[in-house]
Design a protein around this motif. Structure first.
Motif, PDB file in Angstrom:
ATOM      1  N   ILE A   1      68.072  31.818  63.999  1.00  0.00           N
ATOM      2  CA  ILE A   1      67.669  32.455  62.718  1.00  0.00           C
ATOM      3  C   ILE A   1      67.770  33.657  62.751  1.00  0.00           C
ATOM      4  O   ILE A   1      68.253  34.451  61.844  1.00  0.00           O
ATOM      5  N   ALA A   2      67.163  34.590  63.895  1.00  0.00           N
ATOM      6  CA  ALA A   2      67.139  35.870  63.813  1.00  0.00           C
ATOM      7  C   ALA A   2      68.412  36.575  63.991  1.00  0.00           C
ATOM      8  O   ALA A   2      68.883  37.641  63.298  1.00  0.00           O
TER       9      ALA A   2
ATOM     10  N   HIS B   1      63.307  42.833  62.897  1.00  0.00           N
ATOM     11  CA  HIS B   1      63.632  41.397  62.910  1.00  0.00           C
ATOM     12  C   HIS B   1      63.584  40.925  64.542  1.00  0.00           C
ATOM     13  O   HIS B   1      62.979  39.873  64.790  1.00  0.00           O
ATOM     14  N   LEU B   2      64.100  41.885  65.236  1.00  0.00           N
ATOM     15  CA  LEU B   2      63.970  41.715  66.638  1.00  0.00           C
ATOM     16  C   LEU B   2      62.691  41.950  67.222  1.00  0.00           C
ATOM     17  O   LEU B   2      62.042  40.962  68.131  1.00  0.00           O
TER      18      LEU B   2
ATOM     19  N   ILE C   1      75.878  36.906  67.970  1.00  0.00           N
ATOM     20  CA  ILE C   1      75.579  37.344  66.622  1.00  0.00           C
ATOM     21  C   ILE C   1      77.037  37.365  65.765  1.00  0.00           C
ATOM     22  O   ILE C   1      77.684  38.006  65.957  1.00  0.00           O
ATOM     23  N   VAL C   2      77.180  36.388  64.995  1.00  0.00           N
ATOM     24  CA  VAL C   2      78.340  36.187  64.222  1.00  0.00           C
ATOM     25  C   VAL C   2      78.243  36.487  62.918  1.00  0.00           C
ATOM     26  O   VAL C   2      77.484  36.100  62.051  1.00  0.00           O
ATOM     27  N   GLY C   3      79.424  37.378  62.328  1.00  0.00           N
ATOM     28  CA  GLY C   3      79.128  38.048  61.216  1.00  0.00           C
ATOM     29  C   GLY C   3      80.283  37.523  60.023  1.00  0.00           C
ATOM     30  O   GLY C   3      80.781  36.026  60.481  1.00  0.00           O
ATOM     31  N   LEU C   4      80.485  38.033  59.050  1.00  0.00           N
ATOM     32  CA  LEU C   4      81.584  37.215  57.939  1.00  0.00           C
ATOM     33  C   LEU C   4      83.089  37.264  59.019  1.00  0.00           C
ATOM     34  O   LEU C   4      83.220  38.150  59.768  1.00  0.00           O
ATOM     35  N   GLY C   5      83.640  36.104  58.615  1.00  0.00           N
ATOM     36  CA  GLY C   5      84.976  35.875  59.349  1.00  0.00           C
ATOM     37  C   GLY C   5      84.772  35.544  60.563  1.00  0.00           C
ATOM     38  O   GLY C   5      85.713  35.852  61.511  1.00  0.00           O
ATOM     39  N   ARG C   6      83.629  35.038  61.349  1.00  0.00           N
ATOM     40  CA  ARG C   6      83.527  34.622  62.330  1.00  0.00           C
ATOM     41  C   ARG C   6      83.638  35.747  63.397  1.00  0.00           C
ATOM     42  O   ARG C   6      83.980  35.581  64.649  1.00  0.00           O
TER      43      ARG C   6
ATOM     44  N   GLY D   1      77.838  40.633  68.612  1.00  0.00           N
ATOM     45  CA  GLY D   1      77.013  40.969  69.796  1.00  0.00           C
ATOM     46  C   GLY D   1      76.214  39.674  70.259  1.00  0.00           C
ATOM     47  O   GLY D   1      76.631  38.620  69.670  1.00  0.00           O
ATOM     48  N   ALA D   2      75.607  39.826  71.128  1.00  0.00           N
ATOM     49  CA  ALA D   2      74.684  38.480  71.624  1.00  0.00           C
ATOM     50  C   ALA D   2      73.112  39.003  71.782  1.00  0.00           C
ATOM     51  O   ALA D   2      72.932  40.024  72.122  1.00  0.00           O
ATOM     52  N   LEU D   3      72.461  37.889  71.373  1.00  0.00           N
ATOM     53  CA  LEU D   3      71.080  38.166  71.179  1.00  0.00           C
ATOM     54  C   LEU D   3      70.645  37.145  72.453  1.00  0.00           C
ATOM     55  O   LEU D   3      70.715  36.058  72.351  1.00  0.00           O
TER      56      LEU D   3
END
Length: 247
Positions: free
Chosen positions: A222-223, A92-93, A188-193, A197-199
């Protein structure tokens, strides 16, 4: 009274110090440069570098006698990349880097710094302006602001820069040099906010102008959404630079 490290442990510490000299833009260093950076006598640096070359962790250019990172380090890093999800995130990156024609970096929080742990370079239009510093202040970098803005400890903090990131969804920084550089970062935010990391991307500001920013930021978001579920440890928690180094 603190015990002095045994000679074997001291040699390992010094070897790690030599390897740490190669952080950054994949430099090639002379023996004297290595000795100076590591704070070692030239004879000690020579002994350590030769051992690291034999182990495949460093290699020596036959043309210049300079030292550089060896393939052995890449082989050792691969299991950590896979375990932390970076290997799965890599396609993806690289796709994003090829699409926007700018190097894409992933950074994580380490104490007061944002530390770059992965880079994907585009097949064309690459230049050295696109490579971020390996370690940047959280409070003085786009990647750092993206990490802080969505950190639980910082969400309630009154900070204009972080409020702007939360409002717009991305951070922007202008790096003042002879040829100014603009850096952009999205969390880069997952479940539970939870912030994984940062892209980030950066390029000459003459190129990364407001028009290109409007085109690039949505693709970055999107990525980031696609890789967020991948950047996890085996227990599902977000990883840190300290953990990345320990793997």
């Amino acid at each position: 009274m603190t015990d002095e490290p045994r000679s074997g442990a001291r040699a390992v510490d010094r070897a790690i110090g030599v390897l740490n000299c190669f952080q950054g833009d994949d430099p090639e260093l002379t023996l004297s440069e290595l000795a100076q950076r590591a704070g070692l006598p030239v004879s000690t640096a020579h002994r350590l570098t030769q051992a690291l070359v034999r182990g495949g962790l460093l290699e020596q250019s036959p043309a210049s006698d300079r030292y550089r990172v060896g393939h052995g380090l890449a082989a050792l890093a691969r299991p950590a990349l896979a375990r932390l999800g970076l290997e799965s995130a890599a396609p993806h990156l690289y796709a994003l880097a090829a699409g926007i024609r700018i190097t894409v970096s992933v950074s994580v929080m380490d104490d007061r710094d944002a530390v770059t742990v992965f880079q994907a370079r585009p097949p064309v239009h690459f230049c050295h302006h696109q490579v971020p510093r390996p370690r940047q202040s959280l409070h003085a970098s786009a990647a750092g602001h993206a990490l802080l803005a969505y950190s639980p400890a910082r969400r309630a903090a009154a900070d204009d820069d972080l409020d702007r990131v939360r409002r717009t969804g991305f951070a922007s920084e202008l790096i003042e040099t002879d040829d100014p550089i603009r850096s952009l970062a999205v969390p880069i935010v997952g479940l539970g906010r939870q912030v994984h990391g940062a892209l980030a991307v950066q390029a000459r500001s003459a190129r990364l102008n407001s028009e290109l920013v409007r085109a690039v930021v949505p693709a970055m978001r999107i990525a980031a959404g696609r890789i967020a579920p991948l950047l996890q440890t085996t227990d599902g928690a977000a990883f840190s630079a300290a953990e990345f180094r320990s793997r």
